[in-house]
Write an enzyme that holds these catalytic residues in place. Structure first.
Site, mmCIF file in Angstrom:
data_model
loop_
_atom_site.group_PDB
_atom_site.id
_atom_site.type_symbol
_atom_site.label_atom_id
_atom_site.label_comp_id
_atom_site.label_asym_id
_atom_site.label_seq_id
_atom_site.Cartn_x
_atom_site.Cartn_y
_atom_site.Cartn_z
ATOM 1 N N GLU A 1 -5.507 -11.520 6.560
ATOM 2 C CA GLU A 1 -4.483 -10.580 6.104
ATOM 3 C C GLU A 1 -3.169 -11.295 5.789
ATOM 4 O OE1 GLU A 1 -6.037 -7.888 5.183
ATOM 5 O OE2 GLU A 1 -5.015 -6.373 6.397
ATOM 6 N N THR A 31 1.458 -3.682 -3.012
ATOM 7 C CA THR A 31 2.060 -3.693 -1.679
ATOM 8 C C THR A 31 3.469 -4.279 -1.721
ATOM 9 O OG1 THR A 31 -0.140 -3.966 -0.742
ATOM 10 C CG2 THR A 31 1.692 -4.468 0.702
#
Lengths: 371, 371
Positions: free
Chosen positions: A185, A239
């Site tokens: 991530e 994002t």
């Protein structure tokens, strides 16, 4: 597909018994499981593969959940990614290769394991296990769309982490698997565990701290029903852009409000109060007001969901998917239709809606071929 | 003490049965009780007193609890205020008089019911009950020091509200009693329910919203032990000054941190995880860092508590009392000694420490004399 593999180095077995898949999965039986992470410890002895190949699944996840911004997430059933991992003598020992990526967006993903969520997590699990003598080949089946706000990268990482761990007898703890997922991530979307935590552990997970990593599993009562209506529009909400929209400073009244709603959300989860959960999830005054205007039609979609009987609605992750809450599957479908319509009418966006249960299991082994 | 009273107006009885004291007290049996408040409704028929006099008790409360700033509080056992209320023909019908105030700080409190916490709450309960034909006389026994951070004003208001309600057959709901207490809090220390909520309801209470008032009762498991070590220094920490010390703007990382700790605190309460509760209570990065320096020795007191084995320590309410958490009474006493010593050595303040259990009942009737 299974390839018979002979380890070139006979590993010395450890005294501790390897944890079985079943053991790990049945662990979260209490209302709250606090997982604290010890310092990274590489296994002193190299584990031997117990399977020649495995296939794993990791679910989609909804992070943030309104006032749970950046520390709360949950897993949803029936949506997610699969990873097949097999012992492959043609792969350099201790390394991982990605042989295949399938699914709608396969071409957008790199097959270089150093640049692929599944690859990065797999390599980190290999490193933590101390695997130096065996090479693995991975096949990734993307069930989740990219950049949808449903934890696509986390699902790939979680499925890969589980697959590799299972091949070697499931020796890593849950927190080590989450740390391996976090490594992935970190590279693709930032060091946050609110997707990869629930993708691996299932259910609702609260990220209490990162130094050390500490995860609190919040058990939604088994006897209660909880459905997520996920309406995903054909729209890209990067994002980075969504993060840039966040305020840097927050006034005290909004801080107190959102904190109290976060507390109410946690209470509602543990009590199985779906209505309270929906209302708390719907109550964010800090993040959603900044992000919703960047997703065409989102305000109307939220209104439509509530008018359709949803207990609450907010943005899933960083969007663009909208998530609504209900305790009735049929009502969920009707809510989904309204949300899709609102995306089209107000946002001029085509959207699709699905109704899914809470996933209470997390990343799991689907099939395996023993050595 | 009991005075026989004949109602000058025969009230018309309502069809609904009056709630008994027992019914109210046994209500919070679930893990989470959500109390939602309907609009203020005055009873259409005037109730008749069922007792000529009653004596009630309301416990001390610890508000804020670190990251629960301004929305979380809990009640502590064995410390609090008593109120005796009696039907008094010499008091103008529909009104309240305060005949006596006893306790160390009695002289600092007004006997004018419009300027006394107990008086204001009593009058509001009378108004909500629609009492126009009966006058009441109150006697307040202050067990709590003023301005100590232990919810002194809330305890007086809660005890008075319960006493008056009980005299007339306990017709008001819990939320109406809290609203009556809030009327009092509003006048003396600000419109906040994180003391008066738990003072009336007992246990842990989360204030979810004020418009409408919505309280979530968080049930700490009955089989678990929880002790509060309360170290109160001889020092005045005026709420106004402590409030002025608060930041007006909060950076996003601190907001996310405190919100996650608030969530972890709620989870720890519901799960009976005393260690987790202590750590969450101890983790505030927003309020405590600003207020602790205003209380001489507070940082050292916190260190001393933790070194003594407390699971956590923070400021109780707006201070100056420090509250530490443990699951063992004897250890609590030892922790208290260390805290008192730290207040003396580092803060040059005399202090006293007590160890108290969680109060799970809230304001209650202690004795009564029927008509």
């Amino acid at each position: 597909m299974a390839i018979c593999y002979q380890s070139p180095f006979k590993p010395i077995t450890t005294l501790s018994l390897p944890r079985t898949h079943q053991t790990r999965k049945t662990r979260p039986c209490g209302v709250v499981v606090v997982v604290r992470c010890s310092k990274t410890q590489l296994l002193s002895t190299e584990p031997e593969p117990v399977f020649t190949s495995v296939r794993s699944f990791a679910p989609a996840t909804v992070a943030n959940l309104g006032p749970g911004f950046d520390f709360l997430g949950c897993a949803v059933d029936g949506l997610g990614d699969h990873v097949s991992a097999r012992v492959d003598p043609s792969v350099h020992p201790g390394e991982v290769s990605i042989s295949e990526i399938s699914g709608d967006n396969a071409k957008k993903l790199s097959k270089n394991p150093l640049w692929n969520c599944a690859g990065i997590a797999a390599i980190e699990v290999m490193r933590r296990l101390g695997v130096r003598s065996v090479g693995l080949s991975l096949s990734l089946e993307k069930g989740l769309p990219l950049g949808s706000g449903l934890g696509s990268s986390a699902a790939s990482a979680a499925a890969a982490a589980i697959a590799v761990n299972e091949i070697f007898g499931a020796r890593l703890s849950t927190e080590e698997l989450v740390l391996a997922g976090l490594k992935s991530e970190e590279k693709v979307s930032g060091y946050h565990a609110d997707n990869v935590g629930p993708a691996i552990m299932g259910g609702f997970v609260l990220i209490r701290s990162y130094q050390p990593l500490e995860l609190v599993s919040l058990k939604f009562p088994a006897e209660k029903e909880l459905f997520f209506v996920l309406a995903s529009p054909d729209f890209e909400a990067p994002t980075k852009k969504m993060r840039a929209a966040l305020p840097t400073e927050i006034g005290m009244p909004h801080h107190v409000w959102n904190s109290s709603q976060a507390g109410a959300l946690v209470a509602a989860v543990l009590q199985g109060d779906v209505e309270g959960l929906g209302r708390a999830l719907s109550s964010d005054k800090i993040v959603e007001p900044r992000r919703a205007p960047l997703i065409p039609g989102m305000a109307a979609v939220k209104r439509a969901a509530i008018e359709g009987g949803a207990f609450g609605c907010t943005i899933s992750g960083a969007g663009p998917t909208a998530v609504a809450i209900t305790d009735d599957e049929a009502r969920g479908r009707a809510i989904g239709e309204r949300m899709v319509e609102a995306f089209m009418v107000e946002g001029k966006l085509r959207a699709e809606a699905v109704v899914r249960r809470l996933d209470r299991v997390g990343a799991r082994l689907v099939s395996s071929i023993p050595r």
